[in-house]
Design a protein around this motif. Structure first.
Motif, PDB file in Angstrom:
ATOM      1  N   ALA A 110       0.682  -1.138   0.065  1.00  0.00           N
ATOM      2  CA  ALA A 110       0.008  -0.060  -0.005  1.00  0.00           C
ATOM      3  C   ALA A 110       0.860   1.091   0.032  1.00  0.00           C
ATOM      4  CB  ALA A 110      -1.023  -0.209   1.277  1.00  0.00           C
ATOM      5  N   ARG A 111       1.734   1.119   0.737  1.00  0.00           N
ATOM      6  CA  ARG A 111       2.846   2.432   0.900  1.00  0.00           C
ATOM      7  C   ARG A 111       3.704   2.553  -0.331  1.00  0.00           C
ATOM      8  NH1 ARG A 111       6.180   0.946   5.379  1.00  0.00           N
ATOM      9  NH2 ARG A 111       7.285  -0.256   3.668  1.00  0.00           N
ATOM     10  N   GLU A 112       4.165   1.424  -0.926  1.00  0.00           N
ATOM     11  CA  GLU A 112       4.933   1.734  -2.214  1.00  0.00           C
ATOM     12  C   GLU A 112       4.125   1.985  -3.492  1.00  0.00           C
ATOM     13  OE1 GLU A 112       7.165  -2.269  -1.860  1.00  0.00           O
ATOM     14  OE2 GLU A 112       8.098  -1.377  -0.159  1.00  0.00           O
ATOM     15  N   ARG A 113       2.999   1.429  -3.687  1.00  0.00           N
ATOM     16  CA  ARG A 113       2.218   1.483  -5.129  1.00  0.00           C
ATOM     17  C   ARG A 113       1.364   2.664  -4.734  1.00  0.00           C
ATOM     18  NH1 ARG A 113       0.386  -4.575  -6.758  1.00  0.00           N
ATOM     19  NH2 ARG A 113       2.547  -5.497  -6.497  1.00  0.00           N
ATOM     20  N   ASP A 114       0.817   3.153  -3.692  1.00  0.00           N
ATOM     21  CA  ASP A 114      -0.068   4.041  -3.694  1.00  0.00           C
ATOM     22  C   ASP A 114      -0.001   5.207  -2.681  1.00  0.00           C
ATOM     23  OD1 ASP A 114      -2.249   3.369  -5.898  1.00  0.00           O
ATOM     24  OD2 ASP A 114      -2.127   1.440  -4.966  1.00  0.00           O
ATOM     25  N   GLY A 115       1.128   5.095  -1.910  1.00  0.00           N
ATOM     26  CA  GLY A 115       1.431   6.107  -0.939  1.00  0.00           C
ATOM     27  C   GLY A 115       0.459   5.966   0.247  1.00  0.00           C
ATOM     28  N   LEU A 116      -0.355   4.940   0.635  1.00  0.00           N
ATOM     29  CA  LEU A 116      -1.370   4.815   1.611  1.00  0.00           C
ATOM     30  C   LEU A 116      -0.698   4.192   2.948  1.00  0.00           C
ATOM     31  CD1 LEU A 116      -4.359   4.940   2.240  1.00  0.00           C
ATOM     32  CD2 LEU A 116      -4.507   2.609   1.289  1.00  0.00           C
ATOM     33  N   ALA A 117      -0.713   5.066   3.812  1.00  0.00           N
ATOM     34  CA  ALA A 117      -0.249   4.678   5.380  1.00  0.00           C
ATOM     35  C   ALA A 117      -1.239   3.879   6.037  1.00  0.00           C
ATOM     36  CB  ALA A 117       0.066   5.889   5.930  1.00  0.00           C
ATOM     37  N   LEU A 118      -0.894   2.363   6.230  1.00  0.00           N
ATOM     38  CA  LEU A 118      -1.720   1.403   6.787  1.00  0.00           C
ATOM     39  C   LEU A 118      -1.276   1.423   8.495  1.00  0.00           C
ATOM     40  CD1 LEU A 118      -2.538  -0.968   4.314  1.00  0.00           C
ATOM     41  CD2 LEU A 118      -3.932   0.830   4.913  1.00  0.00           C
ATOM     42  N   ASP A 119      -1.947   1.057   9.309  1.00  0.00           N
ATOM     43  CA  ASP A 119      -1.425   0.490  10.396  1.00  0.00           C
ATOM     44  C   ASP A 119      -1.153  -0.709  10.702  1.00  0.00           C
ATOM     45  OD1 ASP A 119      -4.424   0.409  10.997  1.00  0.00           O
ATOM     46  OD2 ASP A 119      -3.637  -0.241  12.870  1.00  0.00           O
ATOM     47  N   PRO A 120      -0.330  -1.327  11.646  1.00  0.00           N
ATOM     48  CA  PRO A 120      -0.134  -2.731  11.613  1.00  0.00           C
ATOM     49  C   PRO A 120      -1.353  -3.557  12.167  1.00  0.00           C
ATOM     50  CG  PRO A 120       1.345  -1.791  13.160  1.00  0.00           C
ATOM     51  CD  PRO A 120       0.626  -0.639  12.433  1.00  0.00           C
TER      52      PRO A 120
END
Ligand SMILES: Cc1ncc(COP(=O)(O)O)c(C=O)c1O
Length: 323
Positions: A281-291
Motif C-alpha cells: 500500500a505504501r509503495e504502490r499508492d502512498g497509502l499509510a496503513l497501521d499494523p
C-alpha cells in the motif's frame, strides 16, 4: 435522495429523528479515489475528523458524545487495549466537549507504536485503569461504575448501537458518492473488524442507501465474539434504536460476511500477509496503513483481488492517527 451538506444524512432521510437523536458534527464527507497501484477503490476515512485525531472512531463519537450529554453523564467509561485508538480518540474529543473519560485497559504486545499511544493517553487527561485482561476488566466494572459516579458506559471500540450509527451515516454517504458517479457501486466493501460497529453500521447504511454491495469484515481481534451473527445482531440493534427514536425505517436485513483468515496469532500480532499489504500500500499508492487493523484488512482485500473476485472492491481506510 439529494442530501444537503452539513447536516447528518440520517436526519435528512428521517426528519423524525431531528429532535430525538442528537448529533455533533466532527468531520466532513470523506473522499473516495481509485488506488491504481493496488487495483481497488478507497474510501479515505483516515481524513475524517476536524480535531486532534481522525479515522472511524470520530464518526461514532458524533453520536456518542451528544448521547452522553443528553443523559446528563459527566464521565464516559470505556474499554480497550493499551494502544487503543478508540480510547485515545474518545479522550481527546470528549475533553473538547466538556466530558471526562475513564479507560480500563487490557494488555497487548508492547512495541514503539503502543508505547507512544499510551503516552498520549496519559497526557490526554483520561483516568487510566490497568485491568490487564478481559475477565479482570469484567470483574472490575461494578467498582469502576461506583468510582466514576455512574458514568456513561461505552463498550470497547465505541460499538454500542448509538456508536454504530456513525457508520450507518457513512453507508448513506457512500451511497451518495456512488449516485454522484464518484465511484462505481462496489461489489465488496472491505473493512477491519475490531469491535464490529464499523462493519455492522456500514451494512445497514449501504442497505438503506439501496446499494447491494456486500460488506466483508476482516477480524483483527480475538478478544470479542465477532462473527456474522454477532455483527448482524449489532446492525439490527442500531436499526431498532432508530425505530424507537421515531424513524420510519423500511424493513432491513443487513448482513456482514466475516473472516478470521487474516487474524494470525491474535490482536496486534503481525502476519506475513499484513506486513506485505502494509508495504504494498505504501509503495504502490502512498497509502499509510497501521499494523493492528488496516494492514490485516488490506491483506483480505488483496486476497479477494488475487482470487479473482468479480466487480469493484472498495477498501475503507479507518486509520486516522494524527501526530
Ligand atoms: C484504525 C482502526 N480501524 C478499524 C477499527 C475497527 O473498527 P470497529 O471497532 O468498529 O470494528 C479500529 C478500532 O477498533 C481502528 O482503530
Amino acid at each position: 435522495m439529494k442530501f444537503v451538506a452539513g447536516q447528518p444524512r440520517l436526519h435528512q432521510r428521517f426528519p423524525e429523528l431531528r429532535d430525538s437523536l442528537p448529533h455533533l458534527k466532527l468531520g466532513s464527507r470523506s473522499p473516495v479515489r481509485r488506488l491504481e497501484g493496488l487495483g481497488l477503490w478507497l474510501k479515505d476515512d483516515g481524513q475524517y475528523g476536524d480535531g486532534p485525531w481522525g479515522g472511524n472512531k470520530i464518526r461514532k463519537l458524533e453520536w456518542i458524545l451528544p448521547d452522553a450529554r443528553r443523559r446528563g453523564r459527566g464521565t464516559i467509561l470505556t474499554f480497550g487495549a493499551l494502544g487503543t485508538n478508540h480510547g485515545l480518540a474518545t479522550a481527546l474529543y470528549a475533553r473538547e466537549h466538556g466530558l471526562r473519560v475513564a479507560l480500563a485497559l487490557v494488555d497487548q504486545p508492547l512495541d514503539d507504536h503502543v508505547r507512544s499511544q499510551l503516552e498520549r493517553l496519559r497526557q490526554s487527561g483520561a483516568t487510566l485503569h490497568f485491568t490487564r485482561d478481559k475477565w479482570r476488566t469484567v470483574a472490575a466494572v461494578p467498582w469502576l461504575m461506583a468510582r466514576h459516579g455512574l458514568p456513561y458506559l461505552l463498550p470497547a471500540g465505541g460499538s454500542s448501537p448509538v456508536g454504530t450509527l456513525g457508520y450507518v451515516e457513512a453507508g448513506l454517504e457512500l451511497g451518495e458518492q456512488v449516485a454522484e458517479g464518484e465511484l462505481p457501486e462496489p461489489a465488496v466493501v472491505v473493512v477491519a473488524v475490531g469491535s464490529g460497529g464499523t462493519a455492522a453500521g456500514l451494512a445497514l447504511g449501504l442497505e438503506l442507501a439501496g446499494l447491494s454491495s456486500r460488506v466483508l469484515g476482516v477480524v483483527v481481534n480475538d478478544m470479542l465474539r465477532l462473527d456474522s451473527a454477532a455483527l448482524g445482531r449489532l446492525s439490527r440493534r442500531a436499526a431498532r434504536l432508530l425505530r424507537r427514536r421515531g424513524a420510519r425505517l423500511p424493513e432491513a436485513a443487513p448482513s456482514v460476511d466475516v473472516s478470521r483468515e487474516w487474524l494470525g496469532a491474535g490482536y496486534g500480532q503481525p502476519t506475513p500477509e499484513s506486513g506485505r499489504a502494509l508495504a504494498m500500500a505504501r509503495e504502490r499508492d502512498g497509502l499509510a496503513l497501521d499494523p493492528v487493523y488496516t494492514a490485516k484488512a488490506m491483506a483480505g482485500a488483496l486476497a479477494l483481488l488475487e482470487r479473482g473476485t468479480s466487480g469493484p472492491v472498495l477498501f475503507v481506510q479507518t486509520h486516522g492517527a494524527r501526530p
